[in-house]
Design a protein around this motif. Sequence first.
Motif, PDB file in Angstrom:
ATOM      1  N   GLU A  71     -12.226  18.981 -14.431  1.00 13.96           N
ATOM      2  CA  GLU A  71     -11.883  19.029 -15.857  1.00 13.96           C
ATOM      3  C   GLU A  71     -12.293  20.335 -16.526  1.00 13.96           C
ATOM      4  O   GLU A  71     -11.837  20.631 -17.614  1.00 13.96           O
ATOM      5  CB  GLU A  71     -12.572  17.870 -16.584  1.00 13.96           C
ATOM      6  N   THR A  72     -13.157  21.106 -15.902  1.00  8.12           N
ATOM      7  CA  THR A  72     -13.639  22.349 -16.508  1.00  8.12           C
ATOM      8  C   THR A  72     -12.818  23.560 -16.084  1.00  8.12           C
ATOM      9  O   THR A  72     -13.230  24.695 -16.295  1.00  8.12           O
ATOM     10  CB  THR A  72     -15.123  22.578 -16.155  1.00  8.12           C
ATOM     11  N   THR A  73     -11.670  23.333 -15.516  1.00  8.41           N
ATOM     12  CA  THR A  73     -10.817  24.397 -15.026  1.00  8.41           C
ATOM     13  C   THR A  73     -10.390  25.354 -16.138  1.00  8.41           C
ATOM     14  O   THR A  73     -10.058  24.928 -17.238  1.00  8.41           O
ATOM     15  CB  THR A  73      -9.590  23.796 -14.309  1.00  8.41           C
ATOM     16  N   VAL A  74     -10.434  26.638 -15.847  1.00  6.67           N
ATOM     17  CA  VAL A  74     -10.053  27.678 -16.805  1.00  6.67           C
ATOM     18  C   VAL A  74      -9.270  28.744 -16.043  1.00  6.67           C
ATOM     19  O   VAL A  74      -9.621  29.102 -14.927  1.00  6.67           O
ATOM     20  CB  VAL A  74     -11.296  28.327 -17.458  1.00  6.67           C
ATOM     21  N   GLY A  75      -8.213  29.250 -16.642  1.00 10.57           N
ATOM     22  CA  GLY A  75      -7.439  30.317 -16.025  1.00 10.57           C
ATOM     23  C   GLY A  75      -6.087  29.844 -15.547  1.00 10.57           C
ATOM     24  O   GLY A  75      -5.573  28.831 -16.006  1.00 10.57           O
ATOM     25  N   VAL A  76      -5.537  30.586 -14.608  1.00  8.57           N
ATOM     26  CA  VAL A  76      -4.217  30.293 -14.056  1.00  8.57           C
ATOM     27  C   VAL A  76      -4.376  30.089 -12.553  1.00  8.57           C
ATOM     28  O   VAL A  76      -4.777  31.001 -11.842  1.00  8.57           O
ATOM     29  CB  VAL A  76      -3.239  31.461 -14.340  1.00  8.57           C
ATOM     30  N   PHE A  77      -4.106  28.877 -12.099  1.00  7.67           N
ATOM     31  CA  PHE A  77      -4.194  28.535 -10.673  1.00  7.67           C
ATOM     32  C   PHE A  77      -3.051  27.602 -10.331  1.00  7.67           C
ATOM     33  O   PHE A  77      -2.729  26.689 -11.097  1.00  7.67           O
ATOM     34  CB  PHE A  77      -5.515  27.825 -10.337  1.00  7.67           C
ATOM     35  N   GLY A  78      -2.456  27.808  -9.163  1.00  6.29           N
ATOM     36  CA  GLY A  78      -1.446  26.885  -8.664  1.00  6.29           C
ATOM     37  C   GLY A  78      -0.211  26.770  -9.531  1.00  6.29           C
ATOM     38  O   GLY A  78       0.456  25.749  -9.533  1.00  6.29           O
ATOM     39  N   GLY A  79       0.089  27.799 -10.273  1.00  4.04           N
ATOM     40  CA  GLY A  79       1.293  27.799 -11.103  1.00  4.04           C
ATOM     41  C   GLY A  79       1.142  27.075 -12.426  1.00  4.04           C
ATOM     42  O   GLY A  79       2.126  26.872 -13.132  1.00  4.04           O
ATOM     43  N   LEU A  80      -0.080  26.680 -12.778  1.00  2.00           N
ATOM     44  CA  LEU A  80      -0.317  25.975 -14.036  1.00  2.00           C
ATOM     45  C   LEU A  80      -1.426  26.656 -14.823  1.00  2.00           C
ATOM     46  O   LEU A  80      -2.402  27.134 -14.234  1.00  2.00           O
ATOM     47  CB  LEU A  80      -0.737  24.524 -13.789  1.00  2.00           C
ATOM     48  N   GLY A  81      -1.289  26.652 -16.125  1.00  2.00           N
ATOM     49  CA  GLY A  81      -2.354  27.112 -16.997  1.00  2.00           C
ATOM     50  C   GLY A  81      -3.437  26.058 -17.086  1.00  2.00           C
ATOM     51  O   GLY A  81      -3.274  24.918 -16.630  1.00  2.00           O
ATOM     52  N   ASP A  82      -4.567  26.416 -17.696  1.00  2.00           N
ATOM     53  CA  ASP A  82      -5.697  25.485 -17.725  1.00  2.00           C
ATOM     54  C   ASP A  82      -5.415  24.206 -18.500  1.00  2.00           C
ATOM     55  O   ASP A  82      -5.847  23.129 -18.095  1.00  2.00           O
ATOM     56  CB  ASP A  82      -6.974  26.160 -18.216  1.00  2.00           C
ATOM     57  N   GLU A  83      -4.669  24.262 -19.587  1.00  2.00           N
ATOM     58  CA  GLU A  83      -4.367  23.035 -20.338  1.00  2.00           C
ATOM     59  C   GLU A  83      -3.533  22.066 -19.501  1.00  2.00           C
ATOM     60  O   GLU A  83      -3.776  20.856 -19.517  1.00  2.00           O
ATOM     61  CB  GLU A  83      -3.651  23.361 -21.644  1.00  2.00           C
ATOM     62  N   ASP A  84      -2.553  22.595 -18.774  1.00  2.00           N
ATOM     63  CA  ASP A  84      -1.731  21.737 -17.913  1.00  2.00           C
ATOM     64  C   ASP A  84      -2.568  21.137 -16.787  1.00  2.00           C
ATOM     65  O   ASP A  84      -2.405  19.969 -16.427  1.00  2.00           O
ATOM     66  CB  ASP A  84      -0.546  22.511 -17.336  1.00  2.00           C
ATOM     67  N   ARG A  85      -3.480  21.935 -16.209  1.00  2.00           N
ATOM     68  CA  ARG A  85      -4.328  21.400 -15.137  1.00  2.00           C
ATOM     69  C   ARG A  85      -5.279  20.332 -15.665  1.00  2.00           C
ATOM     70  O   ARG A  85      -5.513  19.329 -15.004  1.00  2.00           O
ATOM     71  CB  ARG A  85      -5.107  22.516 -14.434  1.00  2.00           C
ATOM     72  N   ARG A  86      -5.813  20.537 -16.868  1.00  2.00           N
ATOM     73  CA  ARG A  86      -6.693  19.511 -17.441  1.00  2.00           C
ATOM     74  C   ARG A  86      -5.910  18.229 -17.710  1.00  2.00           C
ATOM     75  O   ARG A  86      -6.426  17.125 -17.524  1.00  2.00           O
ATOM     76  CB  ARG A  86      -7.378  20.025 -18.701  1.00  2.00           C
ATOM     77  N   ALA A  87      -4.653  18.349 -18.118  1.00  2.00           N
ATOM     78  CA  ALA A  87      -3.807  17.166 -18.328  1.00  2.00           C
ATOM     79  C   ALA A  87      -3.431  16.515 -16.993  1.00  2.00           C
ATOM     80  O   ALA A  87      -3.287  15.294 -16.906  1.00  2.00           O
ATOM     81  CB  ALA A  87      -2.549  17.547 -19.104  1.00  2.00           C
ATOM     82  N   LEU A  88      -3.288  17.308 -15.951  1.00  2.00           N
ATOM     83  CA  LEU A  88      -2.964  16.802 -14.617  1.00  2.00           C
ATOM     84  C   LEU A  88      -4.148  16.086 -13.975  1.00  2.00           C
ATOM     85  O   LEU A  88      -3.957  15.121 -13.229  1.00  2.00           O
ATOM     86  CB  LEU A  88      -2.516  17.968 -13.721  1.00  2.00           C
ATOM     87  N   TYR A  89      -5.342  16.519 -14.269  1.00  2.00           N
ATOM     88  CA  TYR A  89      -6.540  16.039 -13.584  1.00  2.00           C
ATOM     89  C   TYR A  89      -6.653  14.511 -13.519  1.00  2.00           C
ATOM     90  O   TYR A  89      -6.881  13.959 -12.438  1.00  2.00           O
ATOM     91  CB  TYR A  89      -7.788  16.673 -14.207  1.00  2.00           C
ATOM     92  N   PRO A  90      -6.499  13.769 -14.616  1.00  2.00           N
ATOM     93  CA  PRO A  90      -6.613  12.304 -14.499  1.00  2.00           C
ATOM     94  C   PRO A  90      -5.538  11.683 -13.601  1.00  2.00           C
ATOM     95  O   PRO A  90      -5.801  10.721 -12.872  1.00  2.00           O
ATOM     96  CB  PRO A  90      -6.469  11.787 -15.929  1.00  2.00           C
ATOM     97  N   HIS A  91      -4.333  12.237 -13.621  1.00  2.00           N
ATOM     98  CA  HIS A  91      -3.266  11.741 -12.738  1.00  2.00           C
ATOM     99  C   HIS A  91      -3.627  12.016 -11.279  1.00  2.00           C
ATOM    100  O   HIS A  91      -3.415  11.177 -10.405  1.00  2.00           O
ATOM    101  CB  HIS A  91      -1.929  12.411 -13.074  1.00  2.00           C
ATOM    102  N   TRP A  92      -4.171  13.186 -11.035  1.00  2.00           N
ATOM    103  CA  TRP A  92      -4.597  13.582  -9.688  1.00  2.00           C
ATOM    104  C   TRP A  92      -5.706  12.646  -9.196  1.00  2.00           C
ATOM    105  O   TRP A  92      -5.675  12.194  -8.056  1.00  2.00           O
ATOM    106  CB  TRP A  92      -5.055  15.034  -9.735  1.00  2.00           C
ATOM    107  N   LEU A  93      -6.674  12.351 -10.064  1.00  2.00           N
ATOM    108  CA  LEU A  93      -7.766  11.443  -9.691  1.00  2.00           C
ATOM    109  C   LEU A  93      -7.245  10.056  -9.334  1.00  2.00           C
ATOM    110  O   LEU A  93      -7.717   9.438  -8.384  1.00  2.00           O
ATOM    111  CB  LEU A  93      -8.772  11.302 -10.840  1.00  2.00           C
ATOM    112  N   ARG A  94      -6.278   9.563 -10.084  1.00  2.00           N
ATOM    113  CA  ARG A  94      -5.734   8.232  -9.841  1.00  2.00           C
ATOM    114  C   ARG A  94      -4.978   8.124  -8.524  1.00  2.00           C
ATOM    115  O   ARG A  94      -4.740   7.027  -8.032  1.00  2.00           O
ATOM    116  CB  ARG A  94      -4.807   7.807 -10.989  1.00  2.00           C
ATOM    117  N   ARG A  95      -4.603   9.251  -7.947  1.00  2.00           N
ATOM    118  CA  ARG A  95      -3.861   9.228  -6.687  1.00  2.00           C
ATOM    119  C   ARG A  95      -4.752   8.813  -5.531  1.00  2.00           C
ATOM    120  O   ARG A  95      -4.291   8.559  -4.445  1.00  2.00           O
ATOM    121  CB  ARG A  95      -3.232  10.593  -6.398  1.00  2.00           C
TER     122      ARG A  95
END
Length: 105
Positions: A71-95
């Motif tokens: 959840e503390t991700t900052v920057g640009v990684f994997g083709g996503l900005g940090d806000e998108d990765r923070r929004a993705l994180y709960p979906h990723w955890l549920r997998r």
Amino acid sequence: MSDERWLVGIAWRLDRLRWVPTAVLDEVVHRDGDMREPDWSGTDREVAARLCAGCPVRDECLELELRTAGETTVGVFGGLGDEDRRALYPHWLRRGERVERGPLT
């Protein structure tokens, strides 16, 4: 497509990497990633799209960042900005489980 469905789709796509050890992901990303100094003009999504376009290890980079920064991700990684990765994180955890989560050891 809604952001929610888009994020769920990304989380599903990352499932193929769930059992790859973090150290292996790190090695692959640093060896094969197209890391360069970004042009920071535009939104995070625009910068991520531009910076990561054509990179052969986008998913591996994204999986690695979600595992190590979470959840503390900052920057640009994997083709996503940090806000998108923070929004993705709960979906990723549920997998479900991953081989490991947390900092590289």
